[in-house]
Design a protein around this motif. Structure first.
Motif, PDB file in Angstrom:
ATOM      1  N   UNK A 195      47.355 -55.083  73.778  1.00 49.89           N
ATOM      2  CA  UNK A 195      48.582 -54.713  74.491  1.00 49.89           C
ATOM      3  C   UNK A 195      49.808 -55.400  73.883  1.00 49.89           C
ATOM      4  N   UNK A 196      49.620 -56.645  73.483  1.00 52.45           N
ATOM      5  CA  UNK A 196      50.731 -57.345  72.838  1.00 52.45           C
ATOM      6  C   UNK A 196      51.083 -56.666  71.513  1.00 52.45           C
ATOM      7  N   UNK A 197      50.052 -56.287  70.759  1.00 50.86           N
ATOM      8  CA  UNK A 197      50.307 -55.616  69.482  1.00 50.86           C
ATOM      9  C   UNK A 197      51.074 -54.309  69.681  1.00 50.86           C
ATOM     10  N   UNK A 198      50.715 -53.589  70.738  1.00 54.55           N
ATOM     11  CA  UNK A 198      51.409 -52.322  71.017  1.00 54.55           C
ATOM     12  C   UNK A 198      52.893 -52.577  71.280  1.00 54.55           C
ATOM     13  N   UNK A 199      53.190 -53.665  71.988  1.00 53.80           N
ATOM     14  CA  UNK A 199      54.593 -53.977  72.284  1.00 53.80           C
ATOM     15  C   UNK A 199      55.339 -54.375  71.007  1.00 53.80           C
ATOM     16  N   UNK A 200      54.683 -55.207  70.188  1.00 51.30           N
ATOM     17  CA  UNK A 200      55.321 -55.653  68.946  1.00 51.30           C
ATOM     18  C   UNK A 200      55.641 -54.451  68.059  1.00 51.30           C
ATOM     19  N   UNK A 201      54.675 -53.530  67.977  1.00 50.48           N
ATOM     20  CA  UNK A 201      54.894 -52.351  67.143  1.00 50.48           C
ATOM     21  C   UNK A 201      55.857 -51.358  67.798  1.00 50.48           C
ATOM     22  N   UNK A 202      56.050 -51.503  69.100  1.00 54.70           N
ATOM     23  CA  UNK A 202      56.873 -50.529  69.810  1.00 54.70           C
ATOM     24  C   UNK A 202      56.205 -49.163  69.843  1.00 54.70           C
TER      25      UNK A 202
ATOM     26  N   UNK B 227      58.723 -54.366  83.313  1.00 56.04           N
ATOM     27  CA  UNK B 227      58.988 -53.155  82.517  1.00 56.04           C
ATOM     28  C   UNK B 227      57.939 -53.015  81.410  1.00 56.04           C
ATOM     29  N   UNK B 228      57.624 -54.134  80.759  1.00 53.54           N
ATOM     30  CA  UNK B 228      56.598 -54.090  79.706  1.00 53.54           C
ATOM     31  C   UNK B 228      55.276 -53.618  80.308  1.00 53.54           C
ATOM     32  N   UNK B 229      54.955 -54.167  81.454  1.00 57.14           N
ATOM     33  CA  UNK B 229      53.712 -53.778  82.115  1.00 57.14           C
ATOM     34  C   UNK B 229      53.694 -52.275  82.406  1.00 57.14           C
ATOM     35  N   UNK B 230      54.819 -51.788  82.941  1.00 62.42           N
ATOM     36  CA  UNK B 230      54.898 -50.362  83.271  1.00 62.42           C
ATOM     37  C   UNK B 230      54.716 -49.512  82.015  1.00 62.42           C
ATOM     38  N   UNK B 231      55.257 -49.985  80.897  1.00 60.27           N
ATOM     39  CA  UNK B 231      55.181 -49.226  79.640  1.00 60.27           C
ATOM     40  C   UNK B 231      53.763 -49.188  79.088  1.00 60.27           C
ATOM     41  N   UNK B 232      52.935 -50.144  79.516  1.00 65.37           N
ATOM     42  CA  UNK B 232      51.574 -50.243  78.978  1.00 65.37           C
ATOM     43  C   UNK B 232      50.519 -49.623  79.882  1.00 65.37           C
ATOM     44  N   UNK B 233      50.936 -49.103  81.036  1.00 64.03           N
ATOM     45  CA  UNK B 233      49.948 -48.633  82.014  1.00 64.03           C
ATOM     46  C   UNK B 233      49.068 -47.512  81.468  1.00 64.03           C
TER      47      UNK B 233
ATOM     48  N   UNK C 103      48.232 -54.792  82.670  1.00 60.10           N
ATOM     49  CA  UNK C 103      47.851 -55.100  81.281  1.00 60.10           C
ATOM     50  C   UNK C 103      48.653 -56.256  80.678  1.00 60.10           C
ATOM     51  N   UNK C 104      49.875 -56.476  81.167  1.00 58.59           N
ATOM     52  CA  UNK C 104      50.735 -57.499  80.575  1.00 58.59           C
ATOM     53  C   UNK C 104      50.128 -58.897  80.736  1.00 58.59           C
ATOM     54  N   UNK C 105      49.241 -59.039  81.705  1.00 61.67           N
ATOM     55  CA  UNK C 105      48.648 -60.358  81.959  1.00 61.67           C
ATOM     56  C   UNK C 105      47.629 -60.769  80.902  1.00 61.67           C
ATOM     57  N   UNK C 106      47.373 -59.878  79.914  1.00 62.85           N
ATOM     58  CA  UNK C 106      46.435 -60.227  78.839  1.00 62.85           C
ATOM     59  C   UNK C 106      47.151 -60.794  77.612  1.00 62.85           C
ATOM     60  N   UNK C 107      48.496 -60.826  77.637  1.00 70.38           N
ATOM     61  CA  UNK C 107      49.275 -61.036  76.416  1.00 70.38           C
ATOM     62  C   UNK C 107      48.907 -62.267  75.603  1.00 70.38           C
TER      63      UNK C 107
END
Lengths: 356, 523
Positions: free
Chosen positions: B63-70, B194-200, B242-246
């Motif tokens: 999930x963190x990788x997905x955020x970094x990559x956008x 917001x990050x969490x919502x984006x990863x749902x 999912x954000x709680x796994x970062x």
């Protein structure tokens, strides 16, 4: 720095954090507010104290309240301007310049935002040269400038004018109003004429904050010692580099008071420095012997990054470097010490002249 | 028996632990784009007795990788309740452009929220929320992040606003509520939400992939994901938060290092393919970074371990002057390193040439000058030792535990640190750390402390945290408080004090058998 634009804000915020001596609030939210205001209204023109016309109307603006509340109930953005307008209406003339009342912490940033919104220049200087917790703890008070009339504004459109009998009374009234309005308000007060600035303000402190922040940033980028860079910029003295091993806090009379013990590491192993704070660091003792006192600046920096560490952010295990720096000499006059010396804060010690 | 799995960017590691907590088997397998086949390969390599598996714990950096990559982020409507306050800094004000664009940048400012003491800041306006819902629907946004001023003190507004929005938008829309995700500090908490919502949506896909992978190897036991603080969350929770796994990656490595070495207080050097991460363990838990933290350049305020990363790993490039890193061949190590028949001199080649490791073909590095190899490895040791020294907080002797596949680069003693240990199964410490993860409960809000009542208020907060850990599936009697923080709100009278208490305990494996959804945990 003849104007403040988006590029200057990070450095000013970092330097203001160091000048906050552990208090004054994290400038982060203030920096974002200043950034938004400058994006919307353009850069802020900065003028030296001696560039201000003698009959100018200089209005310091600031925020009052709990930093934790500022971090959570973020401002509406119109509060500073509302306080300024209320004050102008009350005194019957418009402000010509904005000034910071306090260069330490978040109050370095709020007047920048206000100046951008009002389209007014900001004076390079402030009324403390550091951070202090109470509204009467300002140098203009020593030359007879009163903090009344004081205009207070909240984020809902409420404004209050305080005309108090003295500066201490204004502080108490404003504090009570602040709690009622949710613990974070804006203030416009301590109006000065241009010809009072030389006696009333510490000159060039916005520039100092920016240079201090830049020194830390550049040292970090060059992999040299950011703490040493800050110390050099402040002409300060090194008290101890070590690890925070104990922090105790209590709330007393509305202020977070406490103590922290820093144990020396590496070449300074075996030494112990005790910091006494009341929002700001006010006293440092080594083995029970006082080594620095308010109103001189006691600054705690993260040993690695050079970032300022607030008294709220002190926690076990942090590696910190403690510096002391000389305050503006007017603070060490009898009147200055009566306002902000160690005895005013309830410590049973006298001011220790810097460097002695 | 339990299985711990760590799905990293390069490798998927797995470990099988017996009921007595001994490591019975360990395996590594390349991470695959579909995740499923990498996980099944790693689990198959363990050859576990599938009927005896009671739980599977998975750590993932996905999930963190997905955020970094956008990438793979869903558009989000960020609804903030706080007007007239907060208008100066709308949602996503301080985000990097790439991430803001990836989630669409849709912020809505509405009335609502509380003051620091729970008083109403401004009343919720149902009509305003309905208008907001209409705009969200018109834009076709399927995930909503709701944050309300002082929701850690009073969460009702977030719940009510979500109900009103859900009534307009229907059940197909996800809601993430900030009081469930972060602490006091609106922007940082809202950002996490917001990050969490984006990863749902991605979370649903990933969790299904894990479920499918385990089904393929005939494991029917419940599985859990590990969180930033070394505690577990069940499948429903993982889909929702999912954000709680970062930050679970470094946490698992460090917890695993503590477990494998038997040391609760030590420095941990976790060397992977591209970086070496140095952290400090106190009482078996990683020391946390102070204050707020950044994820992909975005300020958030969940606690993460204090880790110093340096660009030295098994795949790091070695330059002609003997300096190693920060560039790395990464996952192409087994093609590009000299010992694997490639043409690039890597740190792994140095370790093999010096006889410290036995991977690939040692003959391919026999030509390297012994003096050069020794100097380059000494330089690596110096830099690792310097990092450990920077992280430690006293001059007292500190044991160092080296884990991770790249820890073959760490010598038996580092300058200034005589006691360096590389425990058995060091290569899968992160998977072991996942397998031993615990269940936590936390309290973080502003309490009012009347004169002379401090001890009673603290005791109340401790009991609440312990109760939350037990509710989350911790075995009664094993739960203990691991952290207490007490910060009076400065510059104000009234005894308002922010108290944060964290409690953790062992996962009650009997109870997860009887609960339909297994354990739940609190962020």
């Amino acid at each position: 720095m003849r104007e403040i634009n988006l590029d200057n804000l990070d450095d000013i915020a970092c330097g203001a954090g160091i000048l906050g001596t552990g208090g004054g609030g994290d400038p982060y939210i203030g920096k974002l507010l200043a950034r938004e205001a400058i994006r919307k209204h353009g850069p802020v023109r900065v003028v030296d104290i001696d560039e201000v016309a003698p009959d100018a109307t200089v209005v310091p603006v600031s925020g009052m309240g709990a930093p934790t509340v500022l971090l959570e109930r973020v401002p509406n953005g119109g509060e500073e301007l509302a306080a300024l307008r209320a004050l102008e209406k009350h005194i019957g003339r418009p402000a010509t310049h904005i000034a910071p009342i306090e260069v330490g912490g978040v109050n370095s940033m709020l007047p920048i935002a206000c100046a951008a919104e009002a389209g007014l220049p900001i004076v390079d200087g402030d009324a403390m040269g550091r951070a202090f917790p109470e509204a009467q703890m300002v140098l203009p008070g020593l030359i007879g400038v009163t903090n009344s009339p004081m205009a207070l504004a909240d984020d809902k459109g409420n404004t209050i004018i305080v005309e108090a009998v003295d500066n201490h009374a204004a502080e108490r009234i404003a504090r009570a109003v602040c709690v009622e309005l949710g613990c974070q308000i804006s203030c416009a007060d301590t109006v000065m004429r241009g010809d009072q600035l030389a006696d009333g303000l510490v000159p060039s402190t916005l520039t100092l904050a920016e240079r201090l922040g830049a020194a830390v940033r550049e040292a970090r980028a060059a992999h040299s010692d950011p703490v040493a860079a800050a110390r050099a910029m402040l002409a300060g003295v090194h008290l101890l580099t070590g690890k925070v091993v104990d922090v105790s806090r209590r709330t007393e009379g509305g202020f977070a008071r406490g103590r922290a013990r820093v144990e020396g590491i590496a070449g300074e192993a075996g030494q112990v420095l005790e910091l006494h704070f009341q929002n700001e660091h006010l006293l440092a003792t080594r083995d029970g012997v006082t080594v620095a006192t308010t109103p001189d600046l006691i600054c705690v920096l993260d040993s690695e990054s050079g970032d300022p560490v607030t008294t709220e952010g002190l926690r076990y295990g942090l590696r910190v470097s403690v510096l002391a720096a000389r305050c503006d000499p007017r603070w060490t006059s009898p009147g200055g010490l009566a306002l902000a010396g160690p005895r005013y804060f309830g410590y049973d010690v006298d001011y220790l002249p810097f460097g002695s | 028996m339990r299985i711990g799995i760590d799905v990293g960017g390069t490798n998927t590691d797995a470990a099988l632990l017996g009921d007595d907590d001994r490591v019975l088997a360990a395996a590594k397998s390349p991470t695959t784009p579909d995740i499923t086949s990498g996980v099944t390969a790693a689990v198959r390599a363990l050859d576990p007795p599938v009927e005896s598996i009671t739980a599977v714990m998975i750590g993932t950096t996905h999930f963190l990788n997905a955020l970094i990559e956008g990438a793979r982020l869903a558009p989000v409507a960020a609804v903030r309740l706080g007007l007239p306050a907060t208008a100066a800094l709308p949602p996503m004000t301080d985000w990097p452009d790439r991430q803001r664009a990836a989630v669409g940048g849709h912020g809505y400012l509405c009335h609502g929220g509380r003051e620091f003491d729970g008083r109403v800041l401004s009343p919720l306006d149902p009509d305003e929320l309905k208008r907001t819902a209409a705009d969200i629907a018109a834009r076709g946004i399927g995930s909503v992040a709701v944050s309300s001023v002082f929701s850690p003190v009073a969460e009702d507004d977030e719940r009510r606003a979500a109900e009103i929005l859900r009534g307009e938008l229907g059940d197909g829309v996800h809601f993430s509520l900030s009081h469930e995700l972060g602490r006091i500090g609106l922007l940082a908490r809202e950002n996490a939400t917001i990050i969490n919502a984006a990863l749902r949506d991605l979370a649903t896909v990933i969790v299904e992939s894990f479920g499918k992978a385990l089904a393929e190897v005939s494991i029917t036991a419940p599985f859990f994901l590990s969180q930033n603080d070394g505690t577990l969350m069940d499948v429903d929770f993982a889909r929702t938060y999912p954000v709680a796994t970062f930050a679970s990656g470094p946490t698992n490595s460090m917890r695993g290092a503590a477990f494998l070495s038997g040391l609760g207080d030590c420095a941990v050097v976790d060397v992977g393919g591209t970086t070496a991460d140095v952290g400090i363990l106190a009482g078996g838990f990683p020391r946390e970074a102070a204050g707020e933290s950044e994820a992909a350049g975005i300020r958030t305020n969940f606690r993460i371990p204090d880790v110093l990363s340096l660009g030295i790993g098994g795949g790091s490039l070695v330059s002609p002057d003997g300096e190693t890193g920060p560039r790395s061949v990464g996952y192409r190590l087994t093609e590009e390193a000299l010992v694997f028949g490639g043409t690039t001199l890597t740190a792994t080649d140095l370790a093999v040439a010096a006889g410290r490791a036995d991977v690939g073909d040692a003959a391919r590095v026999a030509h390297l000058d012994a003096g050069f190899v020794a100097r380059a490895l000494d330089r690596i040791a110096d830099r690792l030792a310097e990092s450990v020294d920077r992280m430690r907080t006293s001059a007292a002797p500190l044991p160092v535990v080296a884990v991770g596949g790249g820890s073959i680069l760490v010598p038996e003693s580092l300058p200034g640190f005589d006691n360096v240990r590389r425990p058995g199964n060091f290569g899968v410490a992160n998977a072991v750390g996942a397998a031993i993860a615990q269940v936590g409960g936390e309290v973080d809000r502003v309490f009012h402390i009347p004169e002379g009542r401090r001890d009673a208020v603290l005791a109340e907060a401790r009991d609440e945290a312990v109760g939350r850990a037990e509710d989350a599936g911790a075995r009664r009697g094993t739960v203990h408080v691991v952290d207490i923080e007490e910060v009076p709100l400065a510059y104000l009278p009234g005894g308002a004090t922010r108290i944060r208490v964290k409690a953790v305990g062992a996962l009650d494996l009997h109870r997860i058998g009887t609960q339909q959804h297994g354990a739940t945990a609190h962020a």
